[in-house]
Motif scaffolding. Structure first.
Motif, PDB file in Angstrom:
ATOM      1  N   PHE A 159       0.834  -1.203   0.000  1.00 31.60           N
ATOM      2  CA  PHE A 159       0.000   0.000   0.000  1.00 31.60           C
ATOM      3  C   PHE A 159       0.871   1.257   0.000  1.00 31.60           C
ATOM      4  N   GLY A 160       1.860   1.291   0.890  1.00 35.01           N
ATOM      5  CA  GLY A 160       2.717   2.466   0.994  1.00 35.01           C
ATOM      6  C   GLY A 160       3.514   2.725  -0.269  1.00 35.01           C
ATOM      7  N   LEU A 161       4.066   1.669  -0.861  1.00 35.07           N
ATOM      8  CA  LEU A 161       4.828   1.836  -2.100  1.00 35.07           C
ATOM      9  C   LEU A 161       3.936   2.380  -3.219  1.00 35.07           C
ATOM     10  N   ALA A 162       2.732   1.828  -3.330  1.00 33.23           N
ATOM     11  CA  ALA A 162       1.837   2.263  -4.401  1.00 33.23           C
ATOM     12  C   ALA A 162       1.414   3.718  -4.231  1.00 33.23           C
ATOM     13  N   ARG A 163       1.060   4.102  -3.002  1.00 32.30           N
ATOM     14  CA  ARG A 163       0.586   5.477  -2.786  1.00 32.30           C
ATOM     15  C   ARG A 163       1.714   6.492  -2.895  1.00 32.30           C
ATOM     16  N   SER A 164       2.962   6.030  -2.754  1.00 34.35           N
ATOM     17  CA  SER A 164       4.101   6.942  -2.908  1.00 34.35           C
ATOM     18  C   SER A 164       4.616   6.970  -4.336  1.00 34.35           C
ATOM     19  N   GLY A 165       3.946   6.244  -5.225  1.00 36.42           N
ATOM     20  CA  GLY A 165       4.305   6.338  -6.639  1.00 36.42           C
ATOM     21  C   GLY A 165       5.074   5.175  -7.201  1.00 36.42           C
ATOM     22  N   VAL A 173     -12.309  -7.551  10.583  1.00 36.71           N
ATOM     23  CA  VAL A 173     -12.677  -6.578   9.565  1.00 36.71           C
ATOM     24  C   VAL A 173     -11.467  -5.756   9.150  1.00 36.71           C
ATOM     25  N   THR A 174     -10.526  -5.528  10.083  1.00 32.83           N
ATOM     26  CA  THR A 174      -9.310  -4.799   9.731  1.00 32.83           C
ATOM     27  C   THR A 174      -8.444  -5.605   8.761  1.00 32.83           C
ATOM     28  N   ASP A 175      -8.541  -6.932   8.797  1.00 34.81           N
ATOM     29  CA  ASP A 175      -7.815  -7.764   7.825  1.00 34.81           C
ATOM     30  C   ASP A 175      -8.367  -7.519   6.429  1.00 34.81           C
ATOM     31  N   TYR A 176      -9.684  -7.573   6.335  1.00 34.08           N
ATOM     32  CA  TYR A 176     -10.311  -7.335   5.031  1.00 34.08           C
ATOM     33  C   TYR A 176     -10.015  -5.917   4.532  1.00 34.08           C
ATOM     34  N   ALA A 177     -10.083  -4.936   5.435  1.00 33.29           N
ATOM     35  CA  ALA A 177      -9.849  -3.550   5.036  1.00 33.29           C
ATOM     36  C   ALA A 177      -8.405  -3.348   4.589  1.00 33.29           C
ATOM     37  N   ARG A 178      -7.453  -3.908   5.334  1.00 38.73           N
ATOM     38  CA  ARG A 178      -6.035  -3.767   4.994  1.00 38.73           C
ATOM     39  C   ARG A 178      -5.746  -4.320   3.604  1.00 38.73           C
ATOM     40  N   VAL A 179      -6.228  -5.527   3.335  1.00 43.13           N
ATOM     41  CA  VAL A 179      -5.995  -6.153   2.022  1.00 43.13           C
ATOM     42  C   VAL A 179      -6.718  -5.381   0.931  1.00 43.13           C
ATOM     43  N   ALA A 180      -7.941  -4.911   1.223  1.00 44.27           N
ATOM     44  CA  ALA A 180      -8.693  -4.151   0.219  1.00 44.27           C
ATOM     45  C   ALA A 180      -7.968  -2.860  -0.148  1.00 44.27           C
ATOM     46  N   LEU A 181      -7.444  -2.146   0.853  1.00 52.68           N
ATOM     47  CA  LEU A 181      -6.714  -0.910   0.582  1.00 52.68           C
ATOM     48  C   LEU A 181      -5.473  -1.169  -0.268  1.00 52.68           C
ATOM     49  N   ALA A 182      -4.757  -2.238   0.048  1.00 48.51           N
ATOM     50  CA  ALA A 182      -3.526  -2.547  -0.690  1.00 48.51           C
ATOM     51  C   ALA A 182      -3.825  -3.001  -2.117  1.00 48.51           C
ATOM     52  N   ILE A 183      -4.844  -3.830  -2.288  1.00 49.07           N
ATOM     53  CA  ILE A 183      -5.207  -4.286  -3.636  1.00 49.07           C
ATOM     54  C   ILE A 183      -5.633  -3.106  -4.489  1.00 49.07           C
ATOM     55  N   ASN A 184      -6.496  -2.244  -3.930  1.00 50.34           N
ATOM     56  CA  ASN A 184      -6.976  -1.085  -4.683  1.00 50.34           C
ATOM     57  C   ASN A 184      -5.826  -0.159  -5.066  1.00 50.34           C
ATOM     58  N   ALA A 185      -4.916   0.097  -4.130  1.00 47.32           N
ATOM     59  CA  ALA A 185      -3.801   1.007  -4.402  1.00 47.32           C
ATOM     60  C   ALA A 185      -2.902   0.486  -5.516  1.00 47.32           C
ATOM     61  N   ASN A 186      -2.854  -0.833  -5.678  1.00 46.55           N
ATOM     62  CA  ASN A 186      -1.984  -1.440  -6.694  1.00 46.55           C
ATOM     63  C   ASN A 186      -2.730  -1.822  -7.966  1.00 46.55           C
ATOM     64  N   GLY A 187      -3.928  -1.256  -8.141  1.00 45.02           N
ATOM     65  CA  GLY A 187      -4.646  -1.429  -9.399  1.00 45.02           C
ATOM     66  C   GLY A 187      -5.507  -2.662  -9.501  1.00 45.02           C
ATOM     67  N   GLY A 188      -5.702  -3.385  -8.394  1.00 45.81           N
ATOM     68  CA  GLY A 188      -6.547  -4.569  -8.428  1.00 45.81           C
ATOM     69  C   GLY A 188      -8.005  -4.236  -8.191  1.00 45.81           C
ATOM     70  N   ASP A 189      -8.865  -5.235  -8.374  1.00 44.75           N
ATOM     71  CA  ASP A 189     -10.301  -5.055  -8.189  1.00 44.75           C
ATOM     72  C   ASP A 189     -10.719  -5.750  -6.899  1.00 44.75           C
ATOM     73  N   VAL A 190     -11.052  -4.967  -5.884  1.00 40.90           N
ATOM     74  CA  VAL A 190     -11.383  -5.539  -4.579  1.00 40.90           C
ATOM     75  C   VAL A 190     -12.743  -6.224  -4.588  1.00 40.90           C
TER      76      VAL A 190
END
Length: 913
Positions: A78-84, A107-124
């Motif tokens: 997530f951090g790498l993707a949001r930093s470019g 729920v934080t597990d689902y949210a963490r993975v969803a944020l990272a997938i979305n940031a890297n161009g995946g479809d949550v």
């Protein structure tokens, strides 16, 4: 319409500023006066001096170290993707395994993975290896979402917002539910913690980040202010955060919250202590190797480094005017971004972005193009420079501006790039412009599908926005530069420019208003223009001074191209010479110009739609049209071209006398039109073996002839001189009528008559009673017609095929076609003479008979219906004019009717002649 990316008179000012003076004042304000105001806002004894360059360097070091992780974790991805620096290629496969493993429980597990997938161009919404797991649905329907305290609702809200969750009607938790729970479950001091009581900096920071998207709600705005007040009080004198110990992670979490809320992380006086901002304090945790310590003076710490990446990225995104760290990445179609500089395109690309500025920055970062962005305290992020070009280069109201085209039309914009919300498929144009720079409304090319070497008219319209009336004004774009295939022209007062198309191919067509020492007058526009190859199917006759030289079908774009193709195919020697006026025909078949010592030589004219065209240009440049008859003849000053002869009666019956009238309409070069028709006396007219000479009325009388297909010829050869009349020929069918003649379509009437007279394809059973024009043609009928049209002789099909009787009317014709290798049976010993033909089967037979080859591809609406084995044949017969599609369709599976077969057979006969 236009929006200003940088110093624009449109940003937030258009609603209340009117007139040139007001605009000047506004631009002054935006171009410089606000700098002092910004500094004043950050005063109060503070001297914040953290720069974007420092932040960028720190982020780059963290990317280099954290990017080595393998496998890459959810948060680091997530951090790498949001930093470019997206890590999708490495992370997304691991995320799919994680989703499928069943290890996600909270729920934080689902949210963490969803944020990272979305940031890297995946479809949550389609997570997991099979794409069947909807992480957002899992979050919205997680029953015990509050069991983890404020963390879970906050992260749930961040994940739902980042991916743009469209709620279901029966979801357990809506966004409103989550916001309300967070508002209702804060501590008395204004912040949040995992358990009720004293607030915690980290938990308060993440809740504020989650509520940032709802800060305009009345019930949310007030509690955010209270939470910020508490956070400010919790800030240490060092400007850092943490309890009971100051940590870099807590400071980073506060920076994320501030940036998410749109609060200046450097200058906001609430979060500057002893002249130092929280951002400056975070950088003091940085070690010499670029990593970060948990506590000041401590050792490198992986968690601290990761949180530092998030906090610094949040601050950098704020500096760049971009949405917050958790704002998410649009999963819909990316926007097209075009950046136009002072003399051309700086870069172009596609990028996702919640705002126009974010889409631009993503493209510029991807292309490694430098840019500068300043933050105005009132108007927000302002684009200052791209690729070294600063605003105000020409000392006026010039600078970087932007426009957005949506669904083919420019959008009216009254805000800056940092807040303009992009939609899927938008086209973003960022350009350097001045007060007179205008958008191109439309570009129209006529004809829309031009041919090679054709003159086209390009009409350009511009559009401006009348802020008084609130309407778009469209008008002619005068002085725009239009570029096509290396040629350039400027539009006139009507917005029109004319250019000549290059050779066949796909070309860029561009419109711009670039100029020296000033901003462009028009925002650059670019499109594609398909120039079709210019090749036409025509017939060519070459008439010498005493006899015909050659004739037949040919292809070519110009008269000279078609002539040379025919002469080469017929092995006729010829010479083409160059002159100051272009190429010309100097000799054909040994007959050279000037043979009779005067102005005699090779000339040409064209019969188009039954009428003569006398070209005023050379054969090398005269463009042909489909179906033209090109007549190249040896003539002199007195040589006349006979008009198509008139026959009375027009369609003589067998044994019926008739008269042929020959006339000429001389071309008048003074009036540039034909004179009235005059009779040609003394011309020799022949019909078969019968011959007559025209009288002073231009008439030649003939007795009745037997049924048959005759060649009607008009000549005017002269001794020791160029001909008085160039030889002309026509087909004269003399035939009786069928009982069902009225059922024949108008377009097939002449072909059916010629087909009977020749004979090629006569009535049913080769008779003359009825023709049955709509009935499907049989294999025997079509093959026999082709054999007759081609003049094939010899052979009998009855010996090769058991299903062809020796006495069948078509036996010899089919046999001749088989002997010539034009056709075979459907199986061993079987010809299937009575089987009907589809149009694609007829195309195959025709292609074999004439040895046709497709040279290009004609677009057909029903192309997918054509059998693969017939595609080349269908293309060949269409391109060379043997068979014709209707309304873009070939109808390959439809039966070939008898009247259609007659038309094809006649075309073959005429080509053979």
């Amino acid at each position: 319409m236009i929006g200003q990316a940088g110093e624009s008179k449109r940003i937030g000012l258009a609603k209340w500023l009117q007139g040139a003076l007001a605009i000047a004042v506004a631009l002054q304000l935006v171009l410089g006066a606000w700098t002092g105001a910004a500094n004043a806002a950050g005063d109060n004894g503070a001297k914040p001096n953290t720069t974007k360059e420092q932040v960028g360097q720190a982020i780059a070091s963290l990317q280099a170290s954290l990017g080595k992780a393998n496998p890459v974790s959810d948060w680091i991805a997530f951090g790498l993707a949001r930093s470019g620096q997206p890590a999708g290629s490495r992370y997304l496969p691991e995320a799919a395994k994680s989703v499928d493993s069943g290890s996600l429980r909270l729920v934080t597990d689902y949210a963490r993975v969803a944020l990272a997938i979305n940031a890297n161009g995946g479809d949550v919404r389609k997570a997991g290896a099979a794409g069947k797991v909807d992480l957002l649905f899992k979050i919205a329907n997680f029953e015990k979402i509050t069991a983890q305290g404020p963390n879970a609702p906050a992260y749930a809200l961040l994940a739902l917002d980042a991916a743009g969750y469209v709620p279901g009607t029966k979801d357990r938790w809506t966004r409103d539910d989550l916001v309300k729970w967070l508002v209702d479950n804060r501590n008395a001091d204004g912040g949040w913690s995992l358990k009720a009581g004293k607030s915690d900096v980290d938990v308060t920071g993440i809740v504020l980040s989650a509520l940032a998207g709802y800060k305009d709600r009345k019930e949310v705005s007030a509690i955010i202010d209270e939470a910020l007040t508490w956070l400010s009080s919790a800030q240490r004198d060092t400007a850092g955060f943490g309890n009971p110990t100051e940590t870099s992670e807590s400071t980073a979490q506060v920076l994320i919250a501030l940036a998410s809320l749109g609060i200046d992380p450097v200058n906001d006086t609430r979060f500057v202590k002893n002249g130092k901002s929280a951002l400056a304090r975070l950088l003091e945790f940085r070690l010499t190797d670029g990593q970060f310590a948990h506590e000041v003076g401590g050792k490198a710490d992986a968690m601290a480094s990761f949180y530092a990446l998030l906090g610094l990225t949040a601050a950098e995104r704020w500096m760049d005017g971009l949405p917050g760290l958790y704002s998410g990445v649009a999963t819909k179609a990316a926007s097209t971004v075009n950046v136009y500089g002072l003399s051309g395109t700086v870069t172009t690309g596609k990028a996702n972005g919640k705002t126009a500025l974010e889409a631009l920055v993503n493209v510029l970062d991807g292309a490694k193009i430098a840019y500068g962005i300043d933050r105005h305290p009132q108007f927000g992020a302002l684009l200052q420079s791209i690729a070294g070009v600063e605003n105000g280069k020409f000392g006026g109201y010039d600078g970087w501006q932007y426009g957005v085209k949506r669904d083919g039309a420019w959008v009216t914009i009254g805000e800056g790039m940092g807040t303009f919300a992009m939609q899927a498929g938008d086209e973003l144009a960022v350009y350097y412009g001045g007060s007179d720079t205008t958008l191109v409304h439309s570009v129209k090319v006529e004809p829309a599908a031009p041919r090679a070497g054709q003159t086209v008219s390009v009409t350009v319209e511009k559009e401006t926005f009348d802020w008084d009336s609130g309407k778009v004004v469209v008008s002619a774009a005068e002085g725009a530069q239009v570029k096509l295939g290396g040629a350039t022209a400027k539009t006139d007062k009507d917005g029109k420019a004319q250019l000549t198309t290059p050779q066949a191919g796909s070309y860029a067509i561009a419109v711009d208003g670039y100029r020296n020492d000033a901003a462009p007058t028009y925002v650059a526009w670019a499109g594609k223009l398909e120039v079709a190859p210019y090749t036409k199917n025509v017939t060519v006759r070459v008439e010498g001074d005493a006899r015909a030289v050659a004739s037949g079908r040919a292809q070519g774009g110009t008269a000279l191209e078609a002539l040379e193709q025919l002469l080469t195919a017929k092995n006729v020697k010829h010479e083409i010479a160059d002159s100051a006026y272009g190429k010309y025909i100097s000799s054909i078949n040994g007959i050279a110009g000037g043979k009779f010592g005067g102005y005699d030589g090779w000339m040409f004219a064209v019969v188009r739609h039954g009428a003569w065209i006398i070209p005023a240009e050379g054969a090398a440049t005269f463009l042909l049209e489909e179906g033209d008859e090109l007549v190249v003849y040896y003539g002199g000053d007195a040589t006349q071209l006979a008009e198509p002869v008139a026959i009375a009666p027009a369609k003589p019956k067998p044994g019926q006398a008739f008269t042929v009238t020959v006339t000429n309409r001389a071309w008048n070069w003074t009036t540039n039109q034909f004179d009235a028709a005059k009779p040609i006396a003394g011309a020799t007219v022949s019909v078969g073996t019968a011959t007559a000479v025209t009288d002073d009325k231009g008439q030649a009388a003939f007795k009745g002839q037997a049924e048959g297909l005759y060649t009607l010829q008009v000549t005017g050869y002269a001794k020791d001189a160029a001909p008085n009349v160039a030889r002309s020929v026509a087909t004269l069918p003399i035939a009786g009528a069928y009982a069902d003649q009225s059922a024949v379509a108008g377009w097939a009437t002449d072909a059916v008559m010629i087909s009977r007279a020749a004979p090629l394809l006569r009535g049913i059973g080769d008779g003359t009673a009825t023709f049955k024009p709509k009935q499907a043609v049989t294999r025997a009928e079509f093959v026999a017609a082709l054999a007759r049209a081609l003049g094939l002789k010899g052979g009998s099909a009855s010996t090769a095929f058991k299903d062809i009787p020796s006495g069948a009317w078509y036996a010899k014709d089919v046999g001749a076609a088989v002997t010539a290798g034009l056709v075979g049976g459907v199986s061993a010993g079987q010809f299937a003479p009575d089987a009907t033909l589809t149009r694609e089967q007829a195309a195959i037979l025709l292609t074999r008979a004439l040895k046709l080859q497709a040279k290009s591809t004609v677009a057909l609406a029903d192309a997918k219906q054509i059998n693969p084995s017939a595609v080349a044949a269908v293309q060949a017969v269409i391109q060379q004019g043997w068979m014709t599609p209707y309304e873009g369709k070939f109808s390959p599976k439809a039966s070939l009717s008898r009247e259609q077969a007659a038309v094809v057979a006649v075309r073959v006969l005429e080509a053979k002649k």
